[in-house]
Design a protein around this motif. Structure first.
Motif, PDB file in Angstrom:
ATOM      1  N   ARG A  37      19.619 -30.182  24.327  1.00 23.73           N
ATOM      2  CA  ARG A  37      18.772 -29.046  24.677  1.00 23.73           C
ATOM      3  C   ARG A  37      18.426 -29.000  26.172  1.00 23.73           C
ATOM      4  NH1 ARG A  37      15.490 -30.074  20.242  1.00 23.73           N
ATOM      5  NH2 ARG A  37      13.971 -31.098  21.564  1.00 23.73           N
ATOM      6  N   LEU A  38      18.377 -30.168  26.784  1.00 16.82           N
ATOM      7  CA  LEU A  38      17.766 -30.291  28.111  1.00 16.82           C
ATOM      8  C   LEU A  38      18.334 -29.305  29.122  1.00 16.82           C
ATOM      9  CD1 LEU A  38      15.582 -32.551  29.029  1.00 16.82           C
ATOM     10  CD2 LEU A  38      17.396 -33.274  30.541  1.00 16.82           C
ATOM     11  N   GLU A 333      17.315 -37.786  30.303  1.00 16.27           N
ATOM     12  CA  GLU A 333      18.085 -37.054  31.306  1.00 16.27           C
ATOM     13  C   GLU A 333      19.485 -37.642  31.451  1.00 16.27           C
ATOM     14  OE1 GLU A 333      15.011 -38.031  31.527  1.00 16.27           O
ATOM     15  OE2 GLU A 333      13.745 -36.522  32.468  1.00 16.27           O
TER      16      GLU A 333
ATOM     17  N   ILE D  34      12.912 -26.413  31.726  1.00 17.72           N
ATOM     18  CA  ILE D  34      13.278 -27.647  31.025  1.00 17.72           C
ATOM     19  C   ILE D  34      12.087 -28.160  30.218  1.00 17.72           C
ATOM     20  CG2 ILE D  34      13.977 -30.062  31.301  1.00 17.72           C
ATOM     21  CD1 ILE D  34      15.550 -29.222  33.784  1.00 17.72           C
ATOM     22  N   ARG D  37      11.629 -26.325  27.087  1.00 19.90           N
ATOM     23  CA  ARG D  37      12.730 -26.505  26.157  1.00 19.90           C
ATOM     24  C   ARG D  37      12.716 -27.880  25.490  1.00 19.90           C
ATOM     25  NH1 ARG D  37      16.301 -24.350  29.886  1.00 19.90           N
ATOM     26  NH2 ARG D  37      17.012 -26.394  30.491  1.00 19.90           N
ATOM     27  N   LEU D  38      12.187 -28.848  26.185  1.00 18.90           N
ATOM     28  CA  LEU D  38      12.398 -30.243  25.805  1.00 18.90           C
ATOM     29  C   LEU D  38      12.024 -30.523  24.357  1.00 18.90           C
ATOM     30  CD1 LEU D  38      13.299 -32.690  27.810  1.00 18.90           C
ATOM     31  CD2 LEU D  38      11.061 -33.567  27.212  1.00 18.90           C
ATOM     32  N   ASP D  39      10.872 -30.028  23.932  1.00 20.38           N
ATOM     33  CA  ASP D  39      10.431 -30.307  22.565  1.00 20.38           C
ATOM     34  C   ASP D  39      10.727 -29.145  21.618  1.00 20.38           C
ATOM     35  OD1 ASP D  39       9.536 -32.920  23.106  1.00 20.38           O
ATOM     36  OD2 ASP D  39       7.723 -32.104  24.020  1.00 20.38           O
ATOM     37  N   LEU D 332       9.994 -34.892  33.953  1.00 17.88           N
ATOM     38  CA  LEU D 332      10.217 -33.729  33.080  1.00 17.88           C
ATOM     39  C   LEU D 332       9.533 -33.914  31.734  1.00 17.88           C
ATOM     40  CD1 LEU D 332      13.984 -33.195  33.965  1.00 17.88           C
ATOM     41  CD2 LEU D 332      12.069 -31.733  34.666  1.00 17.88           C
ATOM     42  N   GLU D 333       9.534 -35.129  31.221  1.00 13.87           N
ATOM     43  CA  GLU D 333       8.887 -35.418  29.947  1.00 13.87           C
ATOM     44  C   GLU D 333       7.375 -35.249  30.058  1.00 13.87           C
ATOM     45  OE1 GLU D 333      11.236 -37.120  31.372  1.00 13.87           O
ATOM     46  OE2 GLU D 333      12.728 -37.804  29.932  1.00 13.87           O
TER      47      GLU D 333
END
Lengths: 383, 383, 383, 383
Positions: A37-38, A333, D34, D37-39, D332-333
Motif C-alpha cells: 500500500r505504501l 519502507e 503515505i 494510506r499506511l493503515d 512515516l509511521e
C-alpha cells in the motif's frame, strides 16, 4: 525540509493484488499489505486468507475485500481470478513455509505472478521444482528477502560492486533475536508454534527463519557465493524440535572467509541483523536496527557516515528514499521498496534487484547444507 | 564531583621494579611503566632495557635508572639484583614472545617475582616448563592479560558467577584491528616486524597477538573452559609469514557454544575487542573501546546500562575505580589495576584475579590447537 | 599494536612537587597526584595536606612524604621549601575555592611556581589581585581547566584556528551532572558540603563548579570571547544555598551566538560535558564521556570521525597521545597532559596551551556576570 | 518474529479524503498521502492540488483521482464535495502557511472535517479566528504536529503524567538542521523559497518551520505550559529575510526552566529533534532520529532503554506500533498514527492525543512572542 520526496514513477492504474494466508493473527500478512500500500501501486482485491471459512470471511471484510473474492481455497482462487477480466495481477503468499510451494505452483500455472515469503519452500527438492515451474510459466516470481530493500543495503551493494572495498576478504553477518529464550511454543503463540515445528518450517529452525536472511544479505551485498560451510546448530531450550542457535563458518569462491551467527535465544537482541564487510581497501558496516546509515572506513582514512538521502548516495539508494535524511525510514519502507520494484517489473518489465526463485533455491541449499554439516559434527560441506 | 576517589590501601614503601626489554621504540614497555606508576606502588630502579649497550644506557637515563643498574644482560641483572640488599622485588618482562621464557626462568630461579607479557612463551612446551619453574620457585608469576583489569570486566565476571545470566549458552568474542591491512613488515615498523615473524612470535600471528586476549577474556568473564575448537586461520596479505585473520568456533564444557574472531586486516577497527555473553536469563555486553559501561539485558525486561562507579557495582569493580562515573578511565587504568593487584599479592599475599602461569599455558594450548585445526582444514580439535 | 607510544621528551630529573590540600577524603588531590605521576615528570616531596595535624601527617605517610616536609601550614611550607636547596619546584593547590588565593600568593611570593585548581579564587577582586601578583613574581601560574588537556579538544581548537569551520556562528556547550538531584549536603558528604557553601565556593554553585569548565572549554576551542550574557540560575533543591542549574545565552564578539547549560540535578547525567560548534563551512562535536573521538561534519559532505592517534591528527593532538587509537585514554590522561606541559614550561620555558591566571580571572568575571544577570531577572550583562 | 502486528480496529469503509496543495514537487503532500494510506483507513478521492490547472490535473491523474474531482480552486472543491453524496469526509491542507486559513475556513464552513499542516496560520489573529470557526462548525480540526505520533513520544508523555519523573525541573529541546547553511533560496529550490519568505511563512523562519515543532513536543510530553520566554533569533546567511537560528530560554508555570534551540545552519544535523526532561526522580531522553527508543534514568539507578513494542510499553504506545521491536518504524509511521487517530475521531468520536486548533493557536503565540522578544534585544515576554 531540505529535499523533495521521492517521486516514484506513477502509472495509470493500481495493480490488483491477491493474498494467500495473512488472515487475523498473522504478522507477516499485515506487513505485506502495508508494504504493498505504501507507494500506492497495488490494491488488495482478493484473498484466500485462511482455510477456516469464518476466519477467511471475517478477515476479508476487515480488508475491504468483496465477498465473492474472499476464498477459502487457494486453488479455487487461482482458477477464478485467472478467469476474471479484472482478475488479480499478482498474488502474495504469506503462509508458513510448508504452504508456499503448492499455492505458488497453482498461481504460476494459472498465469498469475507470484510474490512469496521466505524460506521459499520446505526443502530444496521443492525449490528445484518450483524454479522449473517459474521458468515454464514465464511469470514473475519474487521472493521477499525484504532486507535487500533498504536503501543503504543497496548502496552498500553498489559500493562493493564498484570496487570501493577492493577484493573482499572477511565477511561477518549476524542476526540474533531473543524471543525464543524460553519455551514459547506449545501455548497459543502462533508465531512460535509454526516456527519450531519441522512439519511447517522444514529442517531449519532459527537457521531457516532468520539465518537465511543473514545468508542472503551477505550474498546480496558482496555479490559473492559461498562454496563451503561448517555449521554448528544447537537447540538450547529443552523440548524444542528445531535449532534455536546457529554458528557457521563460510568460505567464499574468491577466497574470502565469513562467519554467520543467528540466534533466537540471545537476550537483549530484538532483530539485530548486522553485516560487516572488509576488503583490501576499506570496511563497511550496516545494522538493520539503525538502517538509515552506513559506516564506510577506507583504510588509513577517517571513517565516514553515509546517510540515506545524504551526500554520496547512488541512484539505486535514492530510488528507495521517500523523505529527507534525518527523518528515519524503517522496516516497512524497505519492504515497500520490494513491492514498488515488483510493480515496475510487472508494468514495465524493468530489471531490478528483487530476489528471485534462484535466490530461494540457494537459501534452501544453504539450510540443508548447514543442517547436514551440523548433524555430522560440524564438518565442512560444499554448497 | 560526586564521590571520593578510590583509595587503594597504601603501604609503607614502593616496591622496587625492574624491567627486561622496553627500551626506546618499545610500545608495551612504556605502557607497563605507566601502569606501574599510576597508583604509586612501584618505582622502576633497574633494567635490561636492550641488548644493545648504547640503547640500554640511553633508555635507562631517560627513565632515571642509575647507571649501575642499567644492565645489558638479563642474566647478569637477575644475579646482581638478587644479591643487592635493595634489589628489585619484581621484574617486568616486556620483550617479544621468544624472549619471555629465558628471562622468566632466570629471575624466578634467582628468587625474584615476575610479571610477564602475553602470550607467555613461544610454545606450550616452554609454557609447561615455566609452570613447573614457577611452582618450584614459590614466587609470584603474573601474566598481563590486561583487559581483565577493567572494572566492568570484573563486574561482568562476578555477575555471571553469581548467576545473573543463568546457565551460559552462547558466547561471542571478537578482537578486530586494521593496522596490518597492507604489508607493514619488512620496513622499519618494529611492531609489525616481530609480530609477523614466526621466530619471534611463535606459530600464531594475529591469533597469538590478539586472539589470545579474546580467548582469555571470554574464559575470565564466563569462568568456562573451552573443550574443543574448529579454527580457520587465514593470511590475506601476500608474503606474510603468519595468519592475519582467525575465525574459530568453540565448544565449552557446559554445552555452551562460542565464536571467536580476531583480525588485523579489518579496516575501520582499531582495538575493537568486544564480548557478548548470553545465558538462560540475560545477556551481557562489553566493548573495550567504550570500557566504562556494561549492557545488561535480563530477558523480558528493559536493558540497563551499568556504569563504572555507578549503581550496582560490586566491590571487585569499585576496587579498580579511581574517579567518578562519567569521567572515563581507559586502557592504562585497567592495566594499572593489574599492577596494583600484583603489589597487594607481593606485600600482603592477597588472593586476586591476576592471570597466572596456568592461564598462560592455557593460552599457548589454545594457539597451538587453533593452528593445528586450521592446518588440517579447519577440523575440530580437543583443547 | 599499530604505533609506537608517545615519547614525551624526557629530562635529567623529575620536578619536585608540593601540594596544599588533597589529604585523605579529597577527590581532586588524588587526581592531581596521578596526573603528575603519569608521565614521570614530577615527584611529590612536600605537602600541607590538611590543616588538621593528625590528618596531615597520616596523609603524608601514605604518600611517602618525609616527616620533615609534612606541613600543617601552607605559609610555613612556602617559607621552608623556598629555603631548602632541594625545595619544591612547583606547588599544586587543591583546596576548596576560598583557600586558593592565600596559598597561591604565599608560594608565588616565595618564588615558587603554582598550579591551582579552578575556579581560581572566591571572586574577581581576588582574581585581579592574583593576576598582578603573578605578573610581579615572574613565576609560572597554571590553572587546571583540565578538559583542555584532552587531545581531541586540542585538535578541535586547531582545526577551528586553521579555518576548517569558517566563521563560527553557533556554539552549544553543556555540562550536566545528577549527583545533587537530592539534598546531599548537610550530612557527611564533604564534596557536596563545600560545593554548596557560599563561604567556601563563592557566589556560584553549579555555575562555578562546572559551568566555568563549560565556559572555558568553549572559549578554548573556538578562540572567541563572550561579550554579553543572559543567565537564569535556579536552585531546585529546597534549602540549598547556591544554584544547582544554570541556563545561559551568550553573545560572542564575532557575532556568534551561544547557549550554555550546566546542571547538577539532571538524572542520568554523570559528567556529560559536551560541545558543538557550527560555522559557515562545517560542524564539530566533542563529548567528554567519549573523549577519544571528534565528529567533523563539513557542510554537504559525509560526516567523519576523527580518532585520537588516528588519521588527520595535528601534532598538538599527537603530543598528548600515549597509546594507539582504540585503546581509550581518559580523564586522568587528559589531566596529565596539563602536568606534562607544565613540566615543559618550567624546564624549557616552552609556550603552550595551559590555562593561565587570565583565564582564571575571565572565569570569575563570567560567574559574577551570570549571578548578576540572574539576580536582576535574567537580563543581558556585558562581560 | 516475536509478536503480532498491531491490529488497528478496522471499519466497514475507508474514509474519503481530499487534499488542498500537495501537487507535483510538494514534499509534505506526499508525506500526508503515505500517512493516510499506511493503515488503510482513507482513500484519496478529490483534490485542489495546485492553482495551476495543468499541474492540478496532471497531479490528480498520478494520484488516481477522477477528473471531475480534480479541482483548481479550493472554494469550488469545498462546495462541490459538500454537495456530493459521496463527498469527502475530511480534507488535508498541505499548502504553505499563508494558504492554511482560507481553505480551512472554507471546508469547515462547508461542514467538512479538516487536517491542517503547521504552523496553523500566518499569525495569531488568523489563528484566533480559526479557533472560533472550528468551535462554531462542530467539525474536527486536526493539526499535524506529527512528532506527537511517535509511540515513544506518547510513552514519554504518559510516564511523566503518571509521575515517573516527579515534579519536572528542567527541559531541553532542540531541533537543528543544516540545509540552509548556505543560501538556497532565490534559485529554484521551492522548499527553501517559501520557507524564507515572510509573505508565505509569516514572521518566523526557522522558529516557525521547526522551532514550533520543538515547542509543541516539549508541551506535549511534559503537559506543562510556558509562561515566559526570552528569545534570540538570528539570521546568519546574508540576504535571508527570516531567522535561521533561534535560541530561547523558557519559564514554565510550575517553576521548571527550559532551553529551546532550533537552527537551519548547523552542519551535520539533518533533523536532530531531541528532547530531554529532568524531574525530581528521573530523567528521560528521546531523539527523533532514533525514535524507537526512550532512555529512562531514575536517579540513583541504572539507566534503562525502553523500546517501542518492548517491555513496559503503555497501551498508548502499543496502539501506534505495527511491527515487533527491533524492526524500526520511522517518520512515516509516526505521521500515520495521527491519521489513524483522526479516522477514529471521525468514525467513533473517540478522544485522543491529536493536536487541536488550540495547539495551533498556542504555536502562533509562541512564534510571535519569540519574534517580539528578539526584536527588543532578547528580553523576557509573557506568553
Amino acid at each position: 525540509m531540505a529535499i523533495e520526496g521521492n517521486s516514484t514513477s506513477k502509472t495509470s492504474r493500481r495493480l490488483r493484488l491477491g493474498m494467500v494466508g495473512g488472515g487475523r493473527g498473522s504478522f507477516i500478512g499485515a506487513v505485506h499489505r502495508i508494504a504493498a500500500r505504501l507507494d500506492d501501486r497495488f490494491e488488495l482485491v482478493a484473498g484466500a486468507l485462511s482455510s477456516d471459512p469464518t476466519r477467511a470471511k471475517a478477515s476479508a471484510v476487515e480488508l475491504y475485500i468483496s465477498e465473492d473474492r474472499a476464498y477459502t481455497d487457494f486453488r479455487e482462487m487461482a482458477k477464478s481470478e485467472a478467469a476474471r477480466e479484472d482478475g488479480i495481477d499478482v498474488v502474495s503468499i504469506v503462509t508458513p513455509n510448508n504452504m508456499h510451494f503448492a499455492p505458488a505452483k497453482a498461481f504460476l500455472e494459472a498465469g498469475i505472478n507470484v510474490i512469496c515469503d521466505k524460506p521459499m519452500t520446505l526443502n530444496s527438492a521443492e525449490a528445484e521444482e518450483l524454479a522449473s515451474i517459474v521458468e515454464k510459466s514465464g511469470k514473475i516470481f519474487a521472493l521477499t528477502h525484504n532486507y535487500t530493500g533498504y536503501p543503504m543495503v543497496r548502496q552498500a551493494r553498489q559500493m562493493i560492486a564498484e570496487g570501493a572495498l577492493g577484493n573482499i576478504r572477511v565477511i561477518h553477518v549476524e542476526y540474533p533475536q531473543d524471543w525464543l529464550t524460553t519455551k514459547q511454543e506449545g501455548a497459543d503463540n502462533k508465531q512460535a508454534n509454526w516456527r519450531t515445528d519441522p512439519k511447517q518450517s522444514g529442517a531449519g529452525g532459527c537457521i531457516g527463519d532468520i539465518g537465511t536472511h543473514a545468508y542472503n544479505l551477505a550474498n546480496f551485498i558482496t555479490g559473492l557465493k559461498v562454496t563451503e560451510l561448517c555449521a554448528e546448530l544447537t537447540t538450547f531450550v529443552e523440548g524444542r524440535a528445531l535449532d534455536d542457535n546457529a554458528q557457521i563458518m563460510l568460505r567464499y569462491g574468491n577466497g574470502a572467509r565469513g562467519m554467520l551467527w543467528s540466534s533466537q535465544v540471545a537476550p537483549g537482541n530484538e532483530n539485530s541483523l548486522k553485516i560487516r564487510v572488509y576488503g583490501e581497501k576499506a570496511g563497511l558496516e550496516w545494522s538493520q536496527e539503525d538502517p538509515n546509515y552506513l559506516l564506510f572506513s577506507p583504510f588509513g582514512e577517517q571513517p565516514r557516515r553515509i546517510t540515506r538521502g545524504g551526500p554520496g548516495n547512488f541512484p539505486v539508494a535514492e530510488a528507495g528514499t521517500r523523505i529527507p535524511p534525518g527523518h528515519p525510514e524503517g522496516y516497512l519502507e524497505g519492504f515497500a521498496n520490494l513491492y514498488s520494484d515488483i510493480a515496475d517489473m510487472i508494468m514495465f518489465e524493468t530489471e531490478n534487484l528483487v530476489p528471485t526463485v534462484y535466490d530461494g533455491l540457494d537459501g534452501l541449499k544453504f539450510i540443508e547444507a548447514a543442517v547436514a554439516s551440523s548433524n555430522e559434527g560440524a564438518v565442512w560441506k560444499a554448497l
